[in-house]
Design an enzyme around this catalytic site. Structure first.
Site, PDB file in Angstrom:
ATOM      1  N   ALA A  93       0.820  -1.352  -0.166  1.00  0.00           N
ATOM      2  CA  ALA A  93      -0.121  -0.273   0.295  1.00  0.00           C
ATOM      3  C   ALA A  93       0.749   1.501  -0.224  1.00  0.00           C
ATOM      4  O   ALA A  93       2.094   1.363  -0.041  1.00  0.00           O
ATOM      5  CB  ALA A  93      -0.880   0.408   0.985  1.00  0.00           C
ATOM      6  N   GLY A 123      -0.008  -5.149   0.591  1.00  0.00           N
ATOM      7  CA  GLY A 123      -0.667  -4.872   0.215  1.00  0.00           C
ATOM      8  C   GLY A 123      -0.159  -5.640  -1.886  1.00  0.00           C
ATOM      9  O   GLY A 123      -1.074  -6.316  -2.184  1.00  0.00           O
ATOM     10  N   GLU A 166      -0.808  -9.160  -1.309  1.00  0.00           N
ATOM     11  CA  GLU A 166      -2.628  -9.903  -1.329  1.00  0.00           C
ATOM     12  C   GLU A 166      -2.810  -9.730  -2.440  1.00  0.00           C
ATOM     13  O   GLU A 166      -3.100 -10.117  -2.898  1.00  0.00           O
ATOM     14  CB  GLU A 166      -2.966  -8.436   0.071  1.00  0.00           C
ATOM     15  CG  GLU A 166      -2.414  -8.701   1.368  1.00  0.00           C
ATOM     16  CD  GLU A 166      -2.620  -8.011   2.362  1.00  0.00           C
ATOM     17  OE1 GLU A 166      -3.571  -7.966   3.266  1.00  0.00           O
ATOM     18  OE2 GLU A 166      -2.442  -6.584   1.966  1.00  0.00           O
TER      19      GLU A 166
HETATM   20  N1  T1G Z   1       4.382   3.992   0.189  1.00  0.00           N
HETATM   21  C1  T1G Z   1       5.443   5.002  -0.483  1.00  0.00           C
HETATM   22  N2  T1G Z   1       6.378   4.546  -1.098  1.00  0.00           N
HETATM   23  C2  T1G Z   1       7.592   4.112  -0.395  1.00  0.00           C
HETATM   24  C3  T1G Z   1       7.066   2.744  -0.043  1.00  0.00           C
HETATM   25  C4  T1G Z   1       5.190   1.847   0.374  1.00  0.00           C
HETATM   26  N3  T1G Z   1       5.174   1.748   0.018  1.00  0.00           N
HETATM   27  N4  T1G Z   1       7.878   1.590   0.434  1.00  0.00           N
HETATM   28  C5  T1G Z   1       8.362   2.453  -0.450  1.00  0.00           C
HETATM   29  N5  T1G Z   1       8.360   3.898  -0.508  1.00  0.00           N
HETATM   30  C6  T1G Z   1       9.775   4.905  -1.373  1.00  0.00           C
HETATM   31  C7  T1G Z   1      10.976   5.668  -0.313  1.00  0.00           C
HETATM   32  O1  T1G Z   1       9.702   6.156   0.628  1.00  0.00           O
HETATM   33  C8  T1G Z   1      11.630   5.746  -1.138  1.00  0.00           C
HETATM   34  O2  T1G Z   1      11.349   7.468  -1.850  1.00  0.00           O
HETATM   35  C9  T1G Z   1      11.649   4.682  -2.843  1.00  0.00           C
HETATM   36  O3  T1G Z   1       9.932   4.671  -2.481  1.00  0.00           O
HETATM   37  C10 T1G Z   1      11.972   4.068  -2.595  1.00  0.00           C
HETATM   38  O4  T1G Z   1      11.950   3.086  -1.245  1.00  0.00           O
HETATM   39  C11 T1G Z   1      -2.149  -2.916   2.716  1.00  0.00           C
HETATM   40  C12 T1G Z   1      -1.243  -2.587   4.782  1.00  0.00           C
HETATM   41  C13 T1G Z   1      10.272  -2.169  -1.053  1.00  0.00           C
HETATM   42  C14 T1G Z   1      12.201  -3.007  -0.679  1.00  0.00           C
HETATM   43  O5  T1G Z   1       6.220  -2.126   4.248  1.00  0.00           O
HETATM   44  O6  T1G Z   1      10.505  -2.013   2.136  1.00  0.00           O
HETATM   45  O7  T1G Z   1       1.047  -3.232   2.630  1.00  0.00           O
HETATM   46  O8  T1G Z   1      12.803   8.369  -0.530  1.00  0.00           O
HETATM   47  O9  T1G Z   1      15.414   3.301  -0.718  1.00  0.00           O
HETATM   48  O10 T1G Z   1      15.741   0.246  -0.537  1.00  0.00           O
HETATM   49  O11 T1G Z   1      -1.248  -5.230   4.004  1.00  0.00           O
HETATM   50  O12 T1G Z   1      10.998   0.449  -0.071  1.00  0.00           O
HETATM   51  O13 T1G Z   1      13.026   8.155  -2.711  1.00  0.00           O
HETATM   52  O14 T1G Z   1      11.740   9.145  -1.597  1.00  0.00           O
HETATM   53  O15 T1G Z   1      13.240   1.849   0.466  1.00  0.00           O
HETATM   54  O16 T1G Z   1      15.471  -0.081  -2.927  1.00  0.00           O
HETATM   55  C15 T1G Z   1       3.963  -2.551   2.954  1.00  0.00           C
HETATM   56  C16 T1G Z   1       8.241  -0.816   2.034  1.00  0.00           C
HETATM   57  C17 T1G Z   1       3.104  -1.200   3.414  1.00  0.00           C
HETATM   58  C18 T1G Z   1       7.101  -2.068   2.111  1.00  0.00           C
HETATM   59  C19 T1G Z   1      13.050  -1.081  -1.667  1.00  0.00           C
HETATM   60  N6  T1G Z   1       5.400  -2.361   2.256  1.00  0.00           N
HETATM   61  N7  T1G Z   1       9.358  -0.427   1.270  1.00  0.00           N
HETATM   62  O17 T1G Z   1      14.028  -0.785  -0.884  1.00  0.00           O
HETATM   63  O18 T1G Z   1      14.130   1.588  -2.210  1.00  0.00           O
HETATM   64  S1  T1G Z   1       1.801  -1.733   4.441  1.00  0.00           S
HETATM   65  C20 T1G Z   1       6.426  -1.886   2.827  1.00  0.00           C
HETATM   66  C21 T1G Z   1       9.948  -1.584   1.063  1.00  0.00           C
HETATM   67  C22 T1G Z   1       0.062  -2.514   3.627  1.00  0.00           C
HETATM   68  C23 T1G Z   1      -1.776  -4.169   3.144  1.00  0.00           C
HETATM   69  C24 T1G Z   1      -0.639  -3.035   4.414  1.00  0.00           C
HETATM   70  C25 T1G Z   1      11.579  -0.724   0.089  1.00  0.00           C
HETATM   71  C26 T1G Z   1      11.622  -1.875  -0.603  1.00  0.00           C
HETATM   72  P1  T1G Z   1      11.812   8.490  -1.497  1.00  0.00           P
HETATM   73  P2  T1G Z   1      13.464   2.297  -1.004  1.00  0.00           P
HETATM   74  P3  T1G Z   1      14.972  -0.151  -1.976  1.00  0.00           P
END
Ligand code: T1G
Length: 697
Positions: free
Chosen positions: A62, A101, A104
């Site tokens: 998400a 998500g 999912e």
């Molecule tokens: N939402 C918004 N921005 C995101 C994002 C996300 N999910 N994931 C990454 N970004 C942005 C981050 O801030 C950065 O921005 C850029 O992307 C690159 O990220 C309903 C409730 C995918 C492994 O927890 O673990 O789904 O600083 O520097 O090192 O059930 O990002 O460049 O402006 O980290 O290559 C669950 C979170 C959400 C995954 C890539 N998902 N992301 O790592 O790049 S909750 C997560 C990561 C959800 C549902 C629920 C990592 C990555 P900027 P980065 P990276």
């Protein structure tokens, strides 16, 4: 321009998501995905559907930024259920990471294929959340409740092969052309038809599974809000039909989303990504090549730094002008590797190959071809200046000269060379091979190139580099002085060390300040204080710590410090002798001892931190309040779910913090409790530290 497009390839619809950087499920992506699915499913020519992503990864979840906004339809659970309801088989084509998500959505599909390099996971717990779009109901149906629980409680992704073995995906595609392979697979699934995950049973579950998990999180996830709710959801997946399970999941998800813990953890997520944004340093800034790293000083820190650099692939040269010291450092590095082998982190073969890149010596001339030198000798200015003077003579032009000083003036060290623009502070935290934080201290002359290269190095080491300005103790240790000061005063005023430690531990600190002192070594702090000429003229200032150090009670390393430690144990036991010593000293200093409340301990220690943090921010030593949060979360065991000291202050309200600090000024004096100018300014305006960051950046 919608970030989701639908193309027809013969009788298979290809739905492609293109929303950089990580195809997060923003409102626009959700809208696009829902309409493409509905259009494809309604099209009589379409006999199968493939969902795939452009760019570096499949859907990474998400859009976390949207959790702070009012939710907008279409909602993700509805999209996942709509995909599952398709009459035609839907295949998810996964590369990079399918997270949260994103997984999912993939589990809403009837089949999943992935590149071998792909990773799949539900990391929501790391954001204080739980999988809120049927993930807690679908994953147990695919991999069983036990594995599902482990994946959701750890939040760590699994590689494609493990996902295949567990039944989470149906095929690993070996070609580079994922789209083609997925279209092939989809064509092959037409005859099989859809396989609705929602209708699958949850395999039999061991009775004690959920009790065992609850016992586990009580230890491992101390004080956290969402893990128990994850267990509850998976438990319900074994008891309720899919739709009822999802209803319960939704309610528990909303509880997590609205919890302060999730706000703190989401803040930490973005704060750790914001640290790389430095005004004046961008993609265009030249970065120097680093192949050979020299580490000067083979003590505990030097050996840990050398080990980290070796594991990151650098050629490492370890220098110490003391032969025994060098051998000890070499032995430490070997011990760290053996520990890695024992924990299955590295193979013997990999270790032998890696250690090939380590060279040792006692002479400076061997550093002449180093691209970067990291000095890790005694925390003494005279010694550091002598070392940098020598480095200036032997190192090649363009070499970066870095000091692992934890407190000393980087400009003064740089002045010992004719190349201050190439001098920088790289403050590693102990143990250097474990702690993720590096404070990158920019001196007045340090060039943008050197800062950019240092940031890149910290990422290559798998660490978080935070750029800070130069002052005594930089950000972390400077704030630690305020935190430690209040602890020391509270000891003299009546709070036993074990009371202070328990209160702050229960509040979320990884360890209480007195136990930390014993772990780090009371002699280290004592020597640093002896070096300082600007300490307050106050007999109470760090009095207890000084007395213990002068008695040779350095902590764990001597078996006695604030606490006593049984041989080979790290378990602190209160020492009545120390209590007697403290009470006698209180009397000698004319301090009337009293009972001290939990609230007072927390407020004086934590608000002391916040006030000093505000001062540091006001002086520009830290670029953002969120940088201070990253430093304290990753370097000092500040509870991540509280978002760091500055975020925590925003949750309390700066007006309230300011009022309490003023109260403490009245009670304990302006020398220690003069409110920081920025704190007063923001409190008066009704603003927060996060407002400050928004305005400043
Ligand atoms: N939402 C918004 N921005 C995101 C994002 C996300 N999910 N994931 C990454 N970004 C942005 C981050 O801030 C950065 O921005 C850029 O992307 C690159 O990220 C309903 C409730 C995918 C492994 O927890 O673990 O789904 O600083 O520097 O090192 O059930 O990002 O460049 O402006 O980290 O290559 C669950 C979170 C959400 C995954 C890539 N998902 N992301 O790592 O790049 S909750 C997560 C990561 C959800 C549902 C629920 C990592 C990555 P900027 P980065 P990276």
């Amino acid at each position: 321009m919608t970030p989701v497009r639908l193309d027809l390839r013969d009788n298979v619809a290809l739905i492609s998501i293109d929303s950089p950087p990580v195809n997060a499920l923003s409102h626009a992506v959700r809208e696009g995905l829902m309409s493409c699915i509905e259009n494809a499913d309604a099209d009589p020519d379409v006999q199968a559907i493939v969902i795939i992503c452009d760019g570096r990864t499949f859907i990474a979840g998400a859009d976390i930024r949207e959790f702070a906004m009012p939710p907008q339809a279409p909602h993700l659970p509805d999209i996942v259920d709509r995909i599952d309801a398709c009459e035609t088989p839907v295949v998810a084509a996964i590369h990079g990471t399918a997270l949260g998500g994103g997984l999912e959505v993939a589990m809403g599909c009837h089949y999943r294929v992935a590149l071998a390099s792909a990773k799949l996971g539900l990391p929501e717990v790391k954001l204080g959340l739980l999988p809120g779009a049927s993930g807690t109901q679908r994953l147990p149906r695919l991999v069983g409740a036990e594995m599902a629980l482990n994946m959701m409680l750890s939040g760590n992704p699994i590689p494609a092969q493990a996902a295949l073995d567990a039944g989470l995906i149906d095929k690993i595609v070996t070609t580079d052309d994922l789209a083609d392979a997925a279209l092939d697979f989809a064509s092959g699934a037409i005859d099989k038809g859809p396989r609705h995950v929602r209708d699958l049973p949850v395999a039999d579950v061991a009775e004690e599974l959920f009790d065992k998990s609850r016992a586990n999180i009580a230890k491992k996830a101390r004080g956290l809000f969402s893990p128990e709710r994850i267990i509850r959801c998976v438990e319900l997946s074994t008891q309720l039909p899919y739709a009822k399970g999802c209803k319960a999941e939704r309610e528990l998800f909303m509880e997590c989303k609205d919890s302060p813990q999730s706000a703190g953890l989401r803040h930490a997520f973005f704060a750790e990504r914001a640290v790389k944004k430095i005004p004046g340093i961008g993609e265009e800034t030249q970065v120097r090549d680093i192949e050979k790293v020299a580490v000067l000083g083979a003590g505990t820190m030097g050996a840990g730094i050398a080990y980290s650099c070796l594991n990151a692939g650098y050629n490492v040269h370890l220098l110490d002008n003391n032969k025994e010291g060098l051998e000890r450092g070499h032995a430490t590095i070997h011990k760290l590797f053996e520990g890695g082998i024992a924990r299955g982190k590295i193979s013997k073969e990999k270790m032998l190959e890696t250690i090939e890149r380590l060279t040792l010596s006692e002479i400076y001339d061997d550093l002449s071809d180093a691209d970067l030198v990291i000095e890790a000798v005694f925390e003494n200015m005279a010694i550091k200046k002598e070392v940098f003077g020598k480095l200036d003579q032997v190192c090649k032009q363009g070499a970066i000269l870095a000091s692992n000083t934890s407190t000393l003036d980087v400009d003064e060290i740089a002045a010992a060379t004719k190349r201050p623009q190439d001098v920088i502070g790289l403050h590693f935290f102990s143990p250097a091979h474990i702690m993720r934080l590096i404070e990158i201290i920019r001196g007045k002359e340090t060039s943008a190139e050197v800062i950019a290269t240092s940031l890149k190095l910290t990422r290559a080491l798998g660490k978080i580099g935070v750029v800070v300005g130069n002052c005594f103790g930089f950000v972390g240790n400077r704030m630690l002085y305020s935190y430690g000061r209040e602890n020391q005063f509270l000891l003299l005023e009546g709070a036993p060390p074990e009371q202070i430690d328990k209160v702050l531990y229960d509040w979320g600190m990884a360890m209480g300040p007195n136990a930390v002192g014993d772990l780090a070594g009371l002699d280290v702090g004592y020597k640093a204080r002896q070096e300082r000429s600007d300490l307050p003229d106050d007999p109470r200032f760090y009095r207890v710590a000084d007395m213990l150090a002068e008695l040779g009670r350095f902590g764990q390393k001597t078996g006695k410090g604030m606490y006593i430690y049984e041989e080979g144990s790290r378990q602190p036991t209160p020492d009545p002798q120390v209590q007697i010593m403290i009470e006698k000293e209180s009397r000698a200093l004319g301090i009337e001892r009293r009972d001290i409340s939990e609230t007072e301990i927390i407020e004086r220690c934590i608000y002391g931190l916040i006030n000093e943090g505000a001062r540091i921010l006001g002086e520009g030593i830290a670029l953002r309040a969120s940088d201070i949060d990253v430093i304290w979360i990753n370097g000092y065991g500040f509870p991540r779910h509280r978002g760091g000291p500055m975020h925590y202050a925003d949750t309390v309200g700066l007006k309230n913090i300011y009022k309490r600090v003023c109260k403490f000024r009245e009670e304990f004096g302006a020398e220690y409790w003069e409110p920081a100018g920025l704190l007063k300014e923001l409190a008066d305006k009704g603003n927060s530290f996060s407002d400050f960051d928004k305005d400043a950046n």
